[in-house]
Scaffold this motif. Structure first.
Motif, PDB file in Angstrom:
ATOM      1  N   MET A   1       0.846  -1.196   0.000  1.00  0.00           N
ATOM      2  CA  MET A   1       0.000   0.000   0.000  1.00  0.00           C
ATOM      3  C   MET A   1       0.880   1.244   0.000  1.00  0.00           C
ATOM      4  SD  MET A   1      -2.936   1.182   2.761  1.00  0.00           S
ATOM      5  CE  MET A   1      -1.758   1.496   4.067  1.00  0.00           C
ATOM      6  N   THR A   2       0.986   1.901  -1.154  1.00  0.00           N
ATOM      7  CA  THR A   2       1.771   3.127  -1.241  1.00  0.00           C
ATOM      8  C   THR A   2       0.849   4.306  -1.519  1.00  0.00           C
ATOM      9  OG1 THR A   2       2.147   2.852  -3.608  1.00  0.00           O
ATOM     10  CG2 THR A   2       3.788   1.888  -2.123  1.00  0.00           C
ATOM     11  N   GLY A   3       1.307   5.481  -1.163  1.00  0.00           N
ATOM     12  CA  GLY A   3       0.533   6.686  -1.414  1.00  0.00           C
ATOM     13  C   GLY A   3       0.293   7.467  -0.134  1.00  0.00           C
ATOM     14  N   VAL A   4      -0.459   8.553  -0.278  1.00  0.00           N
ATOM     15  CA  VAL A   4      -0.838   9.388   0.858  1.00  0.00           C
ATOM     16  C   VAL A   4      -1.903   8.654   1.668  1.00  0.00           C
ATOM     17  CG1 VAL A   4      -1.931  11.569   1.521  1.00  0.00           C
ATOM     18  CG2 VAL A   4      -0.274  11.524  -0.359  1.00  0.00           C
ATOM     19  N   LEU A   5      -1.731   8.642   2.969  1.00  0.00           N
ATOM     20  CA  LEU A   5      -2.641   7.893   3.830  1.00  0.00           C
ATOM     21  C   LEU A   5      -3.939   8.673   4.048  1.00  0.00           C
ATOM     22  CD1 LEU A   5      -0.159   6.413   6.454  1.00  0.00           C
ATOM     23  CD2 LEU A   5      -0.758   5.592   4.160  1.00  0.00           C
ATOM     24  N   PHE A 160       0.662  12.043   5.903  1.00  0.00           N
ATOM     25  CA  PHE A 160       1.507  10.854   6.027  1.00  0.00           C
ATOM     26  C   PHE A 160       1.555  10.116   4.689  1.00  0.00           C
ATOM     27  CE2 PHE A 160      -0.190  11.899  10.151  1.00  0.00           C
ATOM     28  CZ  PHE A 160       0.902  11.772  10.994  1.00  0.00           C
ATOM     29  N   ARG A 161       2.733   9.544   4.389  1.00  0.00           N
ATOM     30  CA  ARG A 161       2.924   8.851   3.117  1.00  0.00           C
ATOM     31  C   ARG A 161       3.571   7.494   3.356  1.00  0.00           C
ATOM     32  NH1 ARG A 161       5.418  13.995   1.533  1.00  0.00           N
ATOM     33  NH2 ARG A 161       4.080  15.139   0.070  1.00  0.00           N
ATOM     34  N   ALA A 162       3.184   6.554   2.517  1.00  0.00           N
ATOM     35  CA  ALA A 162       3.866   5.260   2.458  1.00  0.00           C
ATOM     36  C   ALA A 162       4.498   5.143   1.077  1.00  0.00           C
ATOM     37  CB  ALA A 162       2.882   4.119   2.686  1.00  0.00           C
ATOM     38  N   GLY A 163       5.813   5.127   1.047  1.00  0.00           N
ATOM     39  CA  GLY A 163       6.510   4.977  -0.223  1.00  0.00           C
ATOM     40  C   GLY A 163       6.385   6.187  -1.128  1.00  0.00           C
ATOM     41  N   GLN A 164       6.629   5.962  -2.415  1.00  0.00           N
ATOM     42  CA  GLN A 164       6.598   7.019  -3.421  1.00  0.00           C
ATOM     43  C   GLN A 164       5.149   7.290  -3.836  1.00  0.00           C
ATOM     44  OE1 GLN A 164       8.123   9.300  -5.045  1.00  0.00           O
ATOM     45  NE2 GLN A 164       6.726   9.528  -6.768  1.00  0.00           N
TER      46      GLN A 164
END
Length: 361
Positions: A1-5, A160-164
């Protein structure tokens, strides 16, 4: 799961203790793609802006630079031109792979309140690295108006972000073909460019300039202050204005922009080489901003502009900034302007929510 939370993920992070707060986070702090941060009980007046630096805590640096402390519990004035550091009610315990970026809220930017987030060990403003565990602080420097603040007020927000998460130019082009992101031609280069509107469809009012000597603004008073007491109107029939060094302006983008529900965006400054000015830092655009799914039909971006060393001629249609689009990790369970208190959906040229534009203007 990448992207803005998204909003529902933020609630899970609060439940898991990744986002901690005392007192607990309020439901109204949670936005579609960000969390509002609250001022704590005390403000430290410091000699200068600072970053903690590697291996050092903000509390250590406050002890070095503190001039005096201000109890905010009954309300207190933060004076124009002074720098304050305020512990926030929220703290973080980020897991690996999750980073955070903070920004001033829209109304904060429109008041020319320079508000940045700092953290222990930080070497950049507004950037929180993965694995960070510790307190958060707001650095607040009122630039145009002295303001009255109280504990719990929300001047900045965190995403908050996960990854690119950033969309490439090719992805932006594809998204624009599927669903227009901007009225008119899309200028896409490291984001979506936008320009300034100095030829309004009606009349000659193109912006506002902050007056240099005004009264205090109580940030809890909405629609209370007469705009002419704090702002000079900027008018032109020539499609250009001259920015004065040190002056602060509220202008508006020529384009109406849309943020689809599965995206978020951040306003970034344009290249410094194009002029002696910069667009202010307040720059998070939530999913649904200007979008039909949230009751919008495109919303224009309000530009908070400060001129630097030399007077500068700003002309209609000049590119002044860009929107950097990011993918959401999941579709948020709330959208900007849809059933939540959103002051600026469908906006044009508009001052912060604290002002009323009455008959004298």
């Amino acid at each position: 799961m990448t992207g803005v939370l998204a909003s529902q993920t933020l609630r899970s992070m609060i439940d898991a203790g990744v986002i901690c707060a005392e007192p607990p986070v309020l439901a109204e702090q949670i936005q579609p793609a960000s969390l509002d941060l609250r001022l704590g009980q005390v403000a430290y007046r410091v000699r200068a802006s600072f970053l903690a630096g590697h291996g050092r805590s903000v509390a250590e640096r406050i002890a070095e630079f503190e001039m005096h402390r201000v109890d905010l519990s009954a309300g207190a004035v933060l004076e124009k031109g002074c720098v304050y550091v305020i512990p926030l009610m929220e703290s973080l315990a980020l897991p690996p792979g999750i980073t955070a970026v903070a920004n001033a809220k829209s109304s904060t930017g429109r008041l020319d309140l320079l508000t940045r987030t700092i953290a222990d060990g930080g070497v950049e403003f507004d950037r929180i690295p993965e694995g960070y565990a510790g307190p958060l602080y707001a650095e607040v420097c009122p630039r145009s108006f002295s303001v009255l603040v109280r504990p719990g007020m929300r001047l900045n927000q965190i995403r908050f972000r996960a990854g690119q998460a950033v969309l490439s130019d090719a992805e932006l082009h594809a998204l624009h073909r599927k669903e227009p992101l901007v009225s008119g031609e899309a200028l896409i280069s490291e984001g979506l460019g936008f320009s300034v509107d100095l030829r309004p469809s009606e009349g000659d009012l193109v912006g506002y300039r902050a007056k240099p000597h005004t009264g205090v603004i109580d940030l809890d008073r909405i629609g209370h202050y007469a705009a002419p007491d704090y702002w000079e109107e900027v008018r032109t029939s020539e499609g250009r204005i001259i920015l004065d060094p040190g002056a602060f302006y509220i202008l508006v983008s020529r384009e109406s922009v849309t943020i689809p529900p599965d995206c978020a965006a951040e306003m970034a400054p344009y290249l410094a080489m194009v002029g002696e000015f910069r667009v202010h830092y307040a720059g998070f655009f939530d999913p649904g901003f200007g979008h039909s799914a949230a009751g919008g039909s495109g919303s224009r971006g309000v530009l908070e502009v400060r001129c630097h060393e030399a007077p500068f001629v700003l002309e209609h249609g000049q590119v002044v900034g860009r929107l950097v689009y990011e993918r959401m990790s999941v579709l948020p369970d709330m959208l900007y302007g849809a059933g939540i208190a959103s002051n600026y959906q469908g906006q044009g040229l508009k001052l912060s929510k604290h002002f009323r534009v009455d008959s004298r203007s």
